[in-house]
Scaffold this motif. Structure first.
Motif, mmCIF file in Angstrom:
data_model
loop_
_atom_site.group_PDB
_atom_site.id
_atom_site.type_symbol
_atom_site.label_atom_id
_atom_site.label_comp_id
_atom_site.label_asym_id
_atom_site.label_seq_id
_atom_site.Cartn_x
_atom_site.Cartn_y
_atom_site.Cartn_z
ATOM 1 N N ALA A 23 35.285 -103.010 98.983
ATOM 2 C CA ALA A 23 34.104 -102.515 98.277
ATOM 3 C C ALA A 23 32.833 -102.949 98.997
ATOM 4 C CB ALA A 23 34.098 -103.015 96.839
ATOM 5 N N PHE A 24 32.802 -104.178 99.487
ATOM 6 C CA PHE A 24 31.617 -104.646 100.213
ATOM 7 C C PHE A 24 31.434 -103.884 101.523
ATOM 8 C CE2 PHE A 24 29.329 -107.291 103.212
ATOM 9 C CZ PHE A 24 28.233 -107.668 102.464
ATOM 10 N N ILE A 25 32.529 -103.626 102.228
ATOM 11 C CA ILE A 25 32.466 -102.927 103.508
ATOM 12 C C ILE A 25 31.846 -101.545 103.343
ATOM 13 C CG2 ILE A 25 33.933 -101.808 105.243
ATOM 14 C CD1 ILE A 25 35.710 -104.319 105.134
ATOM 15 N N PHE A 26 32.085 -100.871 102.229
ATOM 16 C CA PHE A 26 31.532 -99.538 102.028
ATOM 17 C C PHE A 26 30.218 -99.531 101.237
ATOM 18 C CE2 PHE A 26 36.018 -98.524 102.829
ATOM 19 C CZ PHE A 26 35.830 -97.670 103.895
ATOM 20 N N TRP A 27 29.934 -100.593 100.494
ATOM 21 C CA TRP A 27 28.716 -100.645 99.698
ATOM 22 C C TRP A 27 27.505 -101.069 100.523
ATOM 23 C CZ3 TRP A 27 26.860 -105.688 97.751
ATOM 24 C CH2 TRP A 27 25.682 -105.574 97.022
ATOM 25 N N PHE A 28 27.647 -102.109 101.316
ATOM 26 C CA PHE A 28 26.499 -102.690 102.001
ATOM 27 C C PHE A 28 25.888 -101.788 103.076
ATOM 28 C CE2 PHE A 28 24.029 -106.155 103.888
ATOM 29 C CZ PHE A 28 23.567 -106.750 102.735
ATOM 30 N N PRO A 29 26.661 -100.989 103.815
ATOM 31 C CA PRO A 29 26.005 -100.062 104.756
ATOM 32 C C PRO A 29 25.061 -99.081 104.067
ATOM 33 C CG PRO A 29 28.286 -100.271 105.348
ATOM 34 C CD PRO A 29 28.099 -100.995 104.043
ATOM 35 N N LEU A 42 20.330 -86.561 102.570
ATOM 36 C CA LEU A 42 21.183 -87.651 103.057
ATOM 37 C C LEU A 42 20.962 -88.925 102.258
ATOM 38 C CD1 LEU A 42 21.093 -87.242 106.931
ATOM 39 C CD2 LEU A 42 23.022 -86.893 105.411
ATOM 40 N N MET A 43 19.715 -89.186 101.894
ATOM 41 C CA MET A 43 19.409 -90.374 101.102
ATOM 42 C C MET A 43 20.104 -90.313 99.743
ATOM 43 S SD MET A 43 17.683 -93.191 101.398
ATOM 44 C CE MET A 43 16.299 -92.967 102.471
ATOM 45 N N ALA A 44 20.161 -89.134 99.135
ATOM 46 C CA ALA A 44 20.826 -88.974 97.839
ATOM 47 C C ALA A 44 22.330 -89.204 97.976
ATOM 48 C CB ALA A 44 20.547 -87.590 97.265
ATOM 49 N N ILE A 45 22.930 -88.652 99.028
ATOM 50 C CA ILE A 45 24.371 -88.846 99.253
ATOM 51 C C ILE A 45 24.681 -90.323 99.471
ATOM 52 C CG2 ILE A 45 26.263 -88.383 100.855
ATOM 53 C CD1 ILE A 45 25.089 -85.585 101.220
ATOM 54 N N VAL A 46 23.890 -90.978 100.320
ATOM 55 C CA VAL A 46 24.087 -92.409 100.585
ATOM 56 C C VAL A 46 23.909 -93.216 99.308
ATOM 57 C CG1 VAL A 46 23.087 -94.387 101.791
ATOM 58 C CG2 VAL A 46 23.507 -92.274 103.036
ATOM 59 N N ALA A 47 22.931 -92.869 98.495
ATOM 60 C CA ALA A 47 22.683 -93.601 97.249
ATOM 61 C C ALA A 47 23.848 -93.471 96.281
ATOM 62 C CB ALA A 47 21.388 -93.103 96.606
ATOM 63 N N ILE A 122 17.715 -105.579 110.715
ATOM 64 C CA ILE A 122 18.351 -106.653 111.484
ATOM 65 C C ILE A 122 18.925 -107.710 110.546
ATOM 66 C CG2 ILE A 122 17.908 -108.575 113.055
ATOM 67 C CD1 ILE A 122 15.961 -106.748 114.542
ATOM 68 N N CYS A 123 18.146 -108.137 109.581
ATOM 69 C CA CYS A 123 18.609 -109.163 108.630
ATOM 70 C C CYS A 123 19.808 -108.679 107.825
ATOM 71 C CB CYS A 123 17.478 -109.573 107.699
ATOM 72 S SG CYS A 123 16.150 -110.432 108.524
ATOM 73 N N LEU A 124 19.749 -107.448 107.358
ATOM 74 C CA LEU A 124 20.860 -106.915 106.571
ATOM 75 C C LEU A 124 22.122 -106.756 107.413
ATOM 76 C CD1 LEU A 124 18.982 -104.266 104.416
ATOM 77 C CD2 LEU A 124 20.002 -106.399 103.630
ATOM 78 N N VAL A 129 27.627 -108.349 109.048
ATOM 79 C CA VAL A 129 28.592 -108.807 110.052
ATOM 80 C C VAL A 129 29.232 -110.120 109.626
ATOM 81 C CG1 VAL A 129 28.776 -109.712 112.409
ATOM 82 C CG2 VAL A 129 27.607 -107.562 111.994
ATOM 83 N N ALA A 130 28.440 -111.037 109.109
ATOM 84 C CA ALA A 130 28.974 -112.333 108.685
ATOM 85 C C ALA A 130 30.012 -112.183 107.583
ATOM 86 C CB ALA A 130 27.835 -113.241 108.221
ATOM 87 N N VAL A 131 29.698 -111.396 106.575
ATOM 88 C CA VAL A 131 30.616 -111.241 105.436
ATOM 89 C C VAL A 131 31.863 -110.472 105.844
ATOM 90 C CG1 VAL A 131 30.880 -110.231 103.141
ATOM 91 C CG2 VAL A 131 28.804 -111.460 103.721
ATOM 92 N N VAL A 132 31.701 -109.393 106.598
ATOM 93 C CA VAL A 132 32.858 -108.571 106.965
ATOM 94 C C VAL A 132 33.823 -109.344 107.858
ATOM 95 C CG1 VAL A 132 33.556 -106.542 108.295
ATOM 96 C CG2 VAL A 132 31.735 -106.356 106.621
#
Length: 144
Positions: A23-29, A42-47, A122-124, A129-132
């Motif tokens: 869930a995190f792998i697909f939510w955070f991007p 695209l913003m609506a689809i991503v949201a 960059i921060c996100l 990367v750290a969590v995944v």
């Protein structure tokens, strides 16, 4: 009887950790993509996709919390499933995540001379990367 209960809780813990990681792998991007200039469609689809996986992530976190509370509440489960081996797995996963994050930061530093990337992105991506990497390493160690 106790062995089957231990195995059942161990499988439940692995599945809940796996669900949390996926869930995190697909939510955070989705959160990262919200920081980039995209058109409204695209913003609506991503949201929408990010919201669905965000809700799934919250569900998985609650499920992981309940499993760990169950383990800590039972002395037999705690001795079997929170022993030195599992603490070693967590330590190895965190160390792998830390060093991979350091390498990623160095690569971003080198890349920043050539490409202008927003600081929030960059921060996100560093957090992502750290969590995944930590979660993937934990999966491989638990799967052994």
């Amino acid at each position: 009887m106790e062995n089957s209960k231990i195995e059942q809780v161990e499988v439940e813990r692995f599945k809940s950790l796996f669900l949390r990681g996926i869930a995190f792998i697909f939510w955070f991007p989705g959160i990262i993509l919200m920081e980039l200039p995209l058109n409204k469609f695209l913003m609506a689809i991503v949201a929408v996709i990010s919201s669905v996986f965000g809700i799934l992530f919250i569900y998985a976190v609650i499920k992981v919390f309940r499993v760990f509370r169950k383990i800590k509440g039972d002395q037999v489960l705690q001795q079997a499933l929170m022993n030195e081996m599992y603490l070693s797995f967590d330590y190895k996963a965190l160390v792998t995540g830390f060093y991979s994050t350091l390498i990623y930061v160095i690569l971003l530093f080198l890349l920043s001379d050539f490409v202008d990337i927003p600081v929030r992105v960059i921060c996100l991506t560093i957090v992502y990367v750290a969590v995944v990497v930590t979660e993937l390493r934990r999966f491989f160690l638990y799967r052994q």
